[in-house]
Design a protein around this motif. Structure first.
Motif, short mmCIF file in Angstrom:
data_model
loop_
_atom_site.label_atom_id
_atom_site.label_comp_id
_atom_site.label_asym_id
_atom_site.label_seq_id
_atom_site.Cartn_x
_atom_site.Cartn_y
_atom_site.Cartn_z
N ARG A 1 0.81 -1.21 0.00
CA ARG A 1 0.00 0.00 0.00
C ARG A 1 0.84 1.27 0.00
NH1 ARG A 1 -3.97 2.14 4.67
NH2 ARG A 1 -5.21 3.56 3.42
N ASN B 1 -8.39 -0.94 -1.35
CA ASN B 1 -7.58 -1.87 -2.12
C ASN B 1 -6.80 -1.10 -3.15
OD1 ASN B 1 -6.50 -3.85 -3.67
ND2 ASN B 1 -8.44 -4.69 -4.42
N PRO B 2 -5.49 -0.95 -3.00
CA PRO B 2 -4.71 -0.11 -3.90
C PRO B 2 -4.75 -0.60 -5.33
CG PRO B 2 -3.25 -1.44 -2.54
CD PRO B 2 -4.64 -1.63 -2.00
#
Length: 314
Positions: free
Chosen positions: A3, A307-308
């Motif tokens: 992340r 959620n990247p």
């Protein structure tokens, strides 16, 4: 990709988008008023962001939330920053405005230490100064001349503080995701800048020209599509997300990359020369950005359940 690494990557991407914006601004700034450009840029961004929300590409849900923090964020950026920057540049000269605005990362670092208790270590301060030194070199590349305009300096100072306050506020707000922050900024910009543009053209008697401008000026249309969708939607969305993960200080140092991108764009697109000193300044900016972010700062992310890898959703 983790992340934090993803946040660093999109922080770089956002500054590249911001850096290229000057090419599109140059396409119409000589013939189009500032408020006309800002108004249509905001309208384009609002239309694009609303469509993304309706199609489920981004998640925006403002129901039942206290919107006052969002209004404060929007006041700092884009409303106050764009107006103060424009007035500051108008009352000073290019070298002064470029040099002063390049110091925004230092103000952001100070604001982070005071308001967020996010104190940088000595290594981060050292590399931040290196990066700012590179940006200042570029700002004074063509020679520094002082306008001695007190009002111009004041406008630029307010613009710098507004940009830093935006970054701090974006990091501090916890009840809104990146898309909601960006949407709030876009709505505020649309209301304020369009209101100013309508007053301006109403006084001049050119309302029809203002309303039909994008439909008969292809260059202007291309400009507002890039500035509206590319900068106001994509780049600010990325900036808000990056701030939420890596913090205002670490994101601020990437501002120098916009300057580097502007130089590269000028060389390849406008045929401008590239000097040895510009190369040195570029290296300083890159070293500074790497040094500030190397190893992180131990700051905890603010946004949750993001959620990247999700396609633009937050």
């Amino acid at each position: 990709m983790g992340r934090e690494k993803w946040a660093l990557f999109i922080a770089v991407c956002s500054e590249i988008v911001f850096g290229l914006s000057f090419i599109f601004i140059k396409m119409c700034v000589d013939t189009i008023s500032v408020f006309t450009l800002l108004s249509w840029r905001s309208i384009t961004a609002f239309t694009a962001m609303t469509l993304c929300a309706l199609l489920g590409i981004v998640k925006i849900d403002l129901r039942g939330k206290d919107l006052r923090p969002l209004f404060l964020l929007s006041l700092f950026q884009p409303v106050l920053y764009f107006i103060m920057e424009t007035l500051g540049v108008r009352f000073t000269n290019a070298s002064e405005s470029g040099t002063l605005l390049s110091c925004v990362p230092i103000i952001t670092m100070l604001f982070s230490a005071v308001f967020l208790k996010d104190r940088p270590n000595r290594r981060q301060v050292f590399f931040m100064l290196i990066s700012v030194a590179g940006a200042v070199m570029i700002g004074t590349m063509n020679g520094f001349t002082a306008s001695s305009s007190a009002i111009g300096y004041l406008f630029l100072l307010v613009a710098m503080c507004s940009e830093s306050a935006y970054a701090i506020t974006s990091q501090k707000i916890k009840n809104f995701n990146s898309a909601e922050k960006t949407y709030g900024m876009i709505i505020s910009g649309t209301v304020v800048f369009t209101g100013c543009a309508l007053i301006e053209h109403g006084v001049k008697g050119t309302l029809q020209e203002y309303i039909t401008l994008p439909f008969h000026d292809t260059g202007f249309l291309i400009c507002i599509l890039y500035l509206g969708i590319g900068c106001s939607v994509v780049a600010f969305f990325c900036a808000n997300y990056a701030i939420s993960v890596i913090g205002a200080t670490r994101r601020a140092v990437f501002a120098g990359l916009a300057t580097v991108t502007s130089i590269v764009g000028g060389v390849f697109y406008l045929g401008e020369p590239f000097s040895f000193l510009q190369g040195v300044a570029t290296v300083l900016i890159l070293i500074g950005a790497y040094g500030v972010n190397r190893g992180g700062s131990g700051q905890k992310p603010i946004e949750k359940n993001i959620n990247p890898a999700a396609s633009g959703k937050s």
